[in-house]
Write an enzyme that holds these catalytic residues in place. Structure first.
Site, short mmCIF file in Angstrom:
data_model
loop_
_atom_site.label_atom_id
_atom_site.label_comp_id
_atom_site.label_asym_id
_atom_site.label_seq_id
_atom_site.Cartn_x
_atom_site.Cartn_y
_atom_site.Cartn_z
N THR A 116 0.81 -1.21 0.00
CA THR A 116 0.00 0.00 0.00
C THR A 116 0.85 1.27 0.00
OG1 THR A 116 -1.56 1.25 1.36
CG2 THR A 116 -0.12 -0.24 2.53
N ASP A 117 0.24 2.35 -0.45
CA ASP A 117 0.95 3.65 -0.42
C ASP A 117 1.14 4.18 1.01
OD1 ASP A 117 -1.70 4.34 0.13
OD2 ASP A 117 -1.88 5.82 -1.48
N GLU A 118 0.36 3.63 1.96
CA GLU A 118 0.41 4.18 3.32
C GLU A 118 1.76 3.99 3.99
OE1 GLU A 118 -2.89 3.37 5.84
OE2 GLU A 118 -4.32 3.42 4.21
N TYR B 127 -1.58 -0.23 11.16
CA TYR B 127 -1.76 -0.94 9.87
C TYR B 127 -0.57 -0.68 8.95
CZ TYR B 127 -3.22 -1.52 4.99
OH TYR B 127 -3.26 -1.85 3.65
N LYS C 287 2.32 -3.22 7.40
CA LYS C 287 2.56 -3.41 5.95
C LYS C 287 4.01 -3.04 5.62
CE LYS C 287 0.10 -4.51 3.06
NZ LYS C 287 -0.28 -5.85 2.53
P1 NAD Z 1 -9.69 -7.17 2.51
O1 NAD Z 1 -9.65 -6.89 3.98
O2 NAD Z 1 -10.91 -6.88 1.73
O3 NAD Z 1 -9.34 -8.71 2.27
C1 NAD Z 1 -8.32 -9.38 2.95
C2 NAD Z 1 -8.47 -10.88 2.71
O4 NAD Z 1 -7.40 -11.54 3.43
C3 NAD Z 1 -9.79 -11.46 3.24
O5 NAD Z 1 -10.34 -12.35 2.30
C4 NAD Z 1 -9.37 -12.19 4.50
O6 NAD Z 1 -10.20 -13.30 4.81
C5 NAD Z 1 -7.94 -12.62 4.16
N1 NAD Z 1 -7.13 -12.82 5.37
C6 NAD Z 1 -6.99 -11.97 6.41
N2 NAD Z 1 -6.19 -12.51 7.35
C7 NAD Z 1 -5.79 -13.72 6.86
C8 NAD Z 1 -4.95 -14.74 7.37
N3 NAD Z 1 -4.37 -14.64 8.58
N4 NAD Z 1 -4.73 -15.83 6.60
C9 NAD Z 1 -5.32 -15.96 5.39
N5 NAD Z 1 -6.15 -15.03 4.88
C10 NAD Z 1 -6.37 -13.92 5.60
O7 NAD Z 1 -8.42 -6.42 1.93
P2 NAD Z 1 -8.23 -5.65 0.53
O8 NAD Z 1 -8.70 -4.26 0.67
O9 NAD Z 1 -8.73 -6.51 -0.56
O10 NAD Z 1 -6.64 -5.59 0.46
C11 NAD Z 1 -5.89 -6.67 -0.12
C12 NAD Z 1 -4.42 -6.34 -0.06
O11 NAD Z 1 -4.16 -5.14 -0.79
C13 NAD Z 1 -3.89 -6.08 1.35
O12 NAD Z 1 -2.60 -6.64 1.44
C14 NAD Z 1 -3.86 -4.57 1.46
O13 NAD Z 1 -2.85 -4.17 2.37
C15 NAD Z 1 -3.51 -4.19 0.04
N6 NAD Z 1 -3.99 -2.85 -0.39
C16 NAD Z 1 -5.29 -2.49 -0.19
C17 NAD Z 1 -5.73 -1.25 -0.66
C18 NAD Z 1 -7.16 -0.80 -0.49
O14 NAD Z 1 -7.47 0.35 -0.80
N7 NAD Z 1 -8.07 -1.64 -0.04
C19 NAD Z 1 -4.83 -0.39 -1.29
C20 NAD Z 1 -3.50 -0.79 -1.46
C21 NAD Z 1 -3.10 -2.05 -1.01
O1 TDX Z 2 -16.26 6.52 8.50
C1 TDX Z 2 -15.27 7.00 7.94
N1 TDX Z 2 -15.15 8.37 7.86
C2 TDX Z 2 -14.08 8.99 7.28
O2 TDX Z 2 -14.01 10.22 7.24
C3 TDX Z 2 -14.25 6.19 7.34
C4 TDX Z 2 -14.33 4.70 7.38
C5 TDX Z 2 -13.18 6.83 6.74
N2 TDX Z 2 -13.08 8.19 6.73
C6 TDX Z 2 -11.91 8.82 6.08
C7 TDX Z 2 -10.56 8.30 6.58
C8 TDX Z 2 -9.69 8.42 5.33
O3 TDX Z 2 -9.14 9.73 5.27
O4 TDX Z 2 -11.95 8.48 4.70
C9 TDX Z 2 -10.65 8.22 4.17
C10 TDX Z 2 -10.61 6.81 3.61
O5 TDX Z 2 -10.72 5.91 4.71
P1 TDX Z 2 -10.64 4.32 4.52
O6 TDX Z 2 -11.66 3.90 3.52
O7 TDX Z 2 -10.67 3.71 5.88
O8 TDX Z 2 -9.21 4.14 3.83
P2 TDX Z 2 -7.72 4.58 4.27
O9 TDX Z 2 -7.61 4.75 5.72
O10 TDX Z 2 -7.33 5.74 3.40
O11 TDX Z 2 -6.89 3.24 3.87
C11 TDX Z 2 -7.18 2.58 2.62
O12 TDX Z 2 -6.23 2.85 1.63
C12 TDX Z 2 -5.01 2.17 1.68
C13 TDX Z 2 -7.37 1.08 2.81
O13 TDX Z 2 -8.29 0.82 3.84
C14 TDX Z 2 -6.08 0.37 3.05
O14 TDX Z 2 -6.26 -1.04 3.13
C15 TDX Z 2 -5.15 0.69 1.93
O15 TDX Z 2 -3.90 0.12 2.16
#
Ligand code: NAD
Ligand code: TDX
Length: 351
Positions: free
Chosen positions: A132-134, A157, A161
């Site tokens: 992730t970019d975070e 988090y 990562k």
């Molecule tokens: P998500 O939370 O929707 O899905 C995570 C999946 O991992 C789920 O299916 C869960 O059951 C599985 N999981 C969790 N713990 C586990 C364990 N101990 N063993 C096996 N499986 C397990 O997550 P997402 O948003 O789809 O993110 C997927 C990946 O991409 C993550 O590595 C996240 O850090 C990365 N990522 C997410 C975002 C975003 O915006 N969502 C952005 C950049 C990178």
């Molecule tokens: O109820 C809310 N109110 C609010 O203002 C929630 C859930 C979020 N927010 C804000 C927090 C953030 O500035 O919105 C923005 C987006 O929040 P999230 O959807 O929780 O995402 P963020 O914290 O930016 O992280 C996401 O991007 C990077 C993903 O959850 C991560 O898994 C990914 O790595």
């Protein structure tokens, strides 16, 4: 060429789109989807491909090192695309250790299983770590995250990562494990669990529930439609250089408040409500602890070197996303039953 690919986290949001892409696009590959099925994992995300002859599901926890070693010795995977993670920042603030276990220990377990299985012959092998970019921290000026921006994670988090990314690079350097990494910006689209901003707000608007904006809503995120991320993962997997990192993003920055207004407007239109009705649901709540101000990815490297580019404009992506949630109310009802009410009450009170 045939491949046996282990995709972890394939029942989650991004993982389900990656599994679908690989199963459909590469019938010559055997795809093994390994997932623990936590609250975020949902096999209903991938019912359309569950009967495909090249698809297999394995329910396992990546924290279980013995189980991973056994699976690698049985199946002899030649590649890993590792997405399994605890992924929600707010949950990491409540329970950091769970993030250490899955994101750090789980990743090291996978690295060890791959290293053991591939020792003696690393040809044609690849461990692809999805991050992730975070990990780069929080921007307070107009600059962008580059692949060589120093890591500066600010939440439990992102610290977990960042740690997993460091381990992946350490295995490349120390054991010559063939690895590649990508760091992507915020994803949105179908099948995202409604703890994340966009699906949470779509669901709340539909149900006339308050829209809890953290702080003043002036934090900035860079949004990418999830299938564009899946296509980028396909490019990095097939064309990325071993040992390299690729940043993925849409050059699509919005303050939370601007973005929420776009969602509200599109929802009013979709639901046939008077314009402005959804915006009236906005409430400002206590800010997230340590809330990162701005993320912004410079995606030039993947665009220039691998030819990837985002295909969807944001407004179109939001339309498609809303459309999906409106057409899949049963999916939403199922994922918001059970433990979700408890999570919601703990996070937001009984609003
Ligand atoms: P998500 O939370 O929707 O899905 C995570 C999946 O991992 C789920 O299916 C869960 O059951 C599985 N999981 C969790 N713990 C586990 C364990 N101990 N063993 C096996 N499986 C397990 O997550 P997402 O948003 O789809 O993110 C997927 C990946 O991409 C993550 O590595 C996240 O850090 C990365 N990522 C997410 C975002 C975003 O915006 N969502 C952005 C950049 C990178
Ligand atoms: O109820 C809310 N109110 C609010 O203002 C929630 C859930 C979020 N927010 C804000 C927090 C953030 O500035 O919105 C923005 C987006 O929040 P999230 O959807 O929780 O995402 P963020 O914290 O930016 O992280 C996401 O991007 C990077 C993903 O959850 C991560 O898994 C990914 O790595």
């Amino acid at each position: 060429m045939s491949k046996k690919i282990l995709i972890t986290g394939g029942a989650g949001f991004i993982g389900s789109h990656v599994v679908r892409l690989f199963v459909n696009k590469y019938p010559e590959y055997e795809i093994y989807n390994l997932d623990k099925l936590t609250y975020a994992g949902n096999l209903k995300n991938i019912t359309d491909i569950e009967k495909a002859p090249n698809y297999h599901f394995i329910r396992t926890d990546i924290v279980d090192a013995t189980a991973l070693h056994t699976l690698f010795s049985i199946h002899q995977f030649d590649s890993v695309i590792h997405l399994a993670a605890e992924s929600h920042v707010d949950r990491s603030i409540t329970n950091p250790l769970e993030f250490v276990m899955t994101n750090v220990v789980g990743t090291v377990n996978l690295l060890n299983a791959a290293k053991e299985c591939w020792k003696g012959n690393m040809d044609g092998k690849l461990f692809y770590h999805v991050s992730t970019d975070e990990v780069y921290g929080s921007l307070h000026d107009g600059s962008y995250f580059l692949e060589n921006t120093p890591y500066d994670p600010q939440s439990p988090y992102s610290a977990s990562k960042a740690s997993s990314d460091h381990f992946v690079r350490a295995y490349y350097n120390t054991y010559k494990l063939p690895v590649v990494l990508s760091n992507c910006s915020n994803n949105y689209g179908p099948n995202q669990f409604p703890e994340k901003l966009i699906p949470l707000f779509i669901n709340n608007i539909r149900n006339y529930k308050p829209l809890p904006v953290y702080g003043k809503g002036d934090n900035v995120r860079d949004w990418l439609y999830v299938t564009d991320h899946a296509l980028a993962i396909d490019d990095v997997f097939h064309k990325g250089k071993t040992g390299e990192t690729y940043n993925i993003g849409g050059f699509n920055e919005w303050t939370n408040l601007e973005l929420i207004k776009v969602v509200c407007k599109a929802m009013d239109k979709k639901l046939g409500r008077p314009e402005g009705e959804s915006e009236n649901l906005i409430v400002y709540v206590t800010d997230r602890a340590g809330h990162d101000l701005r993320y912004a990815i410079d995606a030039n490297k993947i665009m220039k070197e691998l030819g990837w580019e985002p295909s969807l404009q944001f407004e179109e992506g939001i339309e498609r996303t809303i459309e999906w949630y409106m057409n899949n109310q049963q999916w939403m009802d199922e994922v918001t039953s059970g433990d979700y009410a408890g999570y919601y009450a703990e996070m937001y009170g009984n609003k």
